[in-house]
Design a protein around this motif. Structure first.
Motif, PDB file in Angstrom:
ATOM      1  N   SER A  68       0.836  -1.202   0.000  1.00 46.37           N
ATOM      2  CA  SER A  68       0.000   0.000   0.000  1.00 46.37           C
ATOM      3  C   SER A  68       0.873   1.255   0.000  1.00 46.37           C
ATOM      4  O   SER A  68       2.069   1.206   0.301  1.00 46.37           O
ATOM      5  N   GLU A  69       0.264   2.386  -0.318  1.00 48.62           N
ATOM      6  CA  GLU A  69       1.001   3.636  -0.548  1.00 48.62           C
ATOM      7  C   GLU A  69       1.877   4.044   0.629  1.00 48.62           C
ATOM      8  O   GLU A  69       3.017   4.457   0.446  1.00 48.62           O
ATOM      9  N   ARG A  70       1.345   3.949   1.842  1.00 50.27           N
ATOM     10  CA  ARG A  70       2.077   4.440   3.016  1.00 50.27           C
ATOM     11  C   ARG A  70       2.396   3.308   3.998  1.00 50.27           C
ATOM     12  O   ARG A  70       2.393   3.484   5.212  1.00 50.27           O
ATOM     13  N   GLN A  71       2.678   2.166   3.427  1.00 50.00           N
ATOM     14  CA  GLN A  71       3.116   1.023   4.222  1.00 50.00           C
ATOM     15  C   GLN A  71       4.530   1.281   4.763  1.00 50.00           C
ATOM     16  O   GLN A  71       5.363   1.901   4.103  1.00 50.00           O
ATOM     17  N   LEU A  72       4.789   0.797   5.962  1.00 49.98           N
ATOM     18  CA  LEU A  72       6.129   0.915   6.541  1.00 49.98           C
ATOM     19  C   LEU A  72       7.113  -0.013   5.827  1.00 49.98           C
ATOM     20  O   LEU A  72       6.741  -1.085   5.356  1.00 49.98           O
ATOM     21  N   ALA A  73       8.365   0.433   5.769  1.00 50.91           N
ATOM     22  CA  ALA A  73       9.413  -0.312   5.078  1.00 50.91           C
ATOM     23  C   ALA A  73      10.448  -0.843   6.057  1.00 50.91           C
ATOM     24  O   ALA A  73      10.661  -0.277   7.133  1.00 50.91           O
ATOM     25  N   ILE A  74      11.094  -1.936   5.649  1.00 49.58           N
ATOM     26  CA  ILE A  74      12.232  -2.481   6.379  1.00 49.58           C
ATOM     27  C   ILE A  74      13.255  -2.972   5.346  1.00 49.58           C
ATOM     28  O   ILE A  74      13.994  -3.926   5.552  1.00 49.58           O
ATOM     29  N   ASP A  75      13.280  -2.282   4.213  1.00 46.81           N
ATOM     30  CA  ASP A  75      14.077  -2.735   3.070  1.00 46.81           C
ATOM     31  C   ASP A  75      15.465  -2.110   2.983  1.00 46.81           C
ATOM     32  O   ASP A  75      16.230  -2.429   2.075  1.00 46.81           O
ATOM     33  N   ARG A  76      15.805  -1.237   3.947  1.00 43.57           N
ATOM     34  CA  ARG A  76      17.103  -0.569   3.918  1.00 43.57           C
ATOM     35  C   ARG A  76      17.447  -0.100   5.323  1.00 43.57           C
ATOM     36  O   ARG A  76      16.559   0.064   6.173  1.00 43.57           O
TER      37      ARG A  76
END
Length: 331
Positions: A68-76
């Protein structure tokens, strides 16, 4: 003492009670997935509800798997600082916490990710409209590494555990289900092959985080679709997940998503009971649970070890205190 309200110790990690705030997508992050003040305020409020544990909503491990547009990231690594602040906020209230990590697979949308979507097979998701690309062996290896690195970031941010999202029709669930996995290589076909990808991810993560950091797995206990995953499939997977290093199984359903299967609360309790019958690690159940007495009986009857209560606590942040009063005279 009411068992629901007693502490539980999981390999040295102690929760003050058996009530868990499950992961619920809030979509309060920046457009590139970083923590905002709204995210911190939300979890500060949740940390004051009296729950024993909080599982942060699902974070994408790779832009291709963004939901989704404002999903939290843990990719970096840039994501670590904001998440570390949330872990500190929650720990100040003596609540344990973890982060759910995920790849949406064919449940993602190219309009959101800016990339072609990928999946085990070139099959449109039951709730989707786009035909995904079938993942190559190289892409499978890359996603395994991305899950591994994401789990490492969860640990670096100061959380107590990581939860792997393996249900609700996302990528790992897509590998498991015969409805979305028609591969003819080592990752498709018979059940033992279809579980290979999630099992390898668990092993990668265990190697990354070490033996003392806890791994939760949200397991798809049934697709609730014709010819899809059944509870027997889930029991088979559950045993293999424990062997691979999972410490807690968080039970929900598969491709049908998190929607209710009945009008009654506790609509996943029967699935949790089935999973619990074949493993010796703690099992979390969820499913529209809103009454303290109901939650008490689930624990008392041995159908689960912990209770996930989401919407009821979002609607009433005093829910835990209220049920403490309701249950104090229960014998």
């Amino acid at each position: 003492m009411i068992k629901l309200l007693e502490p539980i110790n999981i390999r040295g990690l102690e929760m003050k009670n058996k009530i868990v705030l499950p992961p619920m997508t809030m979509d309060l992050a920046t457009e590139d997935g970083l923590v905002t003040e709204k995210v911190k305020d939300h979890y500060k409020k949740m940390a004051n509800t009296g729950v024993g544990a909080i599982i942060l909503e699902n974070h994408y491990i790779n832009i291709q798997g963004k939901q989704s547009e404002r999903q939290l990231a843990i990719d970096r690594d840039e994501c670590i600082q904001g998440l570390s602040e949330i872990a500190d906020i929650i720990h100040k209230n003596k609540v344990v916490c973890g982060v759910q990590i995920n790849h949406a697979g064919s449940a993602a949308h190219s309009a959101i990710t800016g990339h072609k979507i990928i999946a085990p097979s070139a099959i449109i998701h039951p709730k989707g409209t786009e035909v995904p690309d079938e993942m190559t062996t190289e892409e499978i290896e890359n996603v395994k590494k991305q899950f591994r690195k994401a789990a490492g970031r969860v640990k670096k941010a100061g959380f107590d555990f990581v939860e792997i999202h393996g249900c609700h029709g996302y990528l790992l669930n897509q590998f498991l289900s015969p409805l979305t996995n028609t591969r003819i290589d080592e990752y498709g076909g018979i059940r033992a092959n279809r579980i290979k990808f999630p099992i390898e991810i668990v092993k990668e993560i265990r190697e990354e985080v070490g033996k003392d950091f806890l791994i939760f797995y949200r397991i798809a206990a049934a697709d609730n679709m014709e010819n899809g995953l059944t509870i027997d499939d889930a029991k088979y997977l559950a045993v293999k997940l424990v062997e691979a290093g999972v410490d807690v199984l968080d039970v929900s359903q598969g491709l049908a998503g998190s929607r209710p299967v009945t009008n009654q609360q506790g609509f996943f309790v029967h699935l949790s009971e089935g999973i619990k019958s074949v493993v010796r690690i703690p099992v979390i159940t969820t499913g529209g649970i809103k009454e303290g007495l109901f939650a008490h009986h689930v624990i008392e009857d041995g159908k689960a070890d912990m209770i996930g209560v989401g919407r009821a606590i979002l609607q009433d942040d005093q829910w835990v205190n209220t049920i403490k009063e309701e249950l104090k005279d229960v014998r």
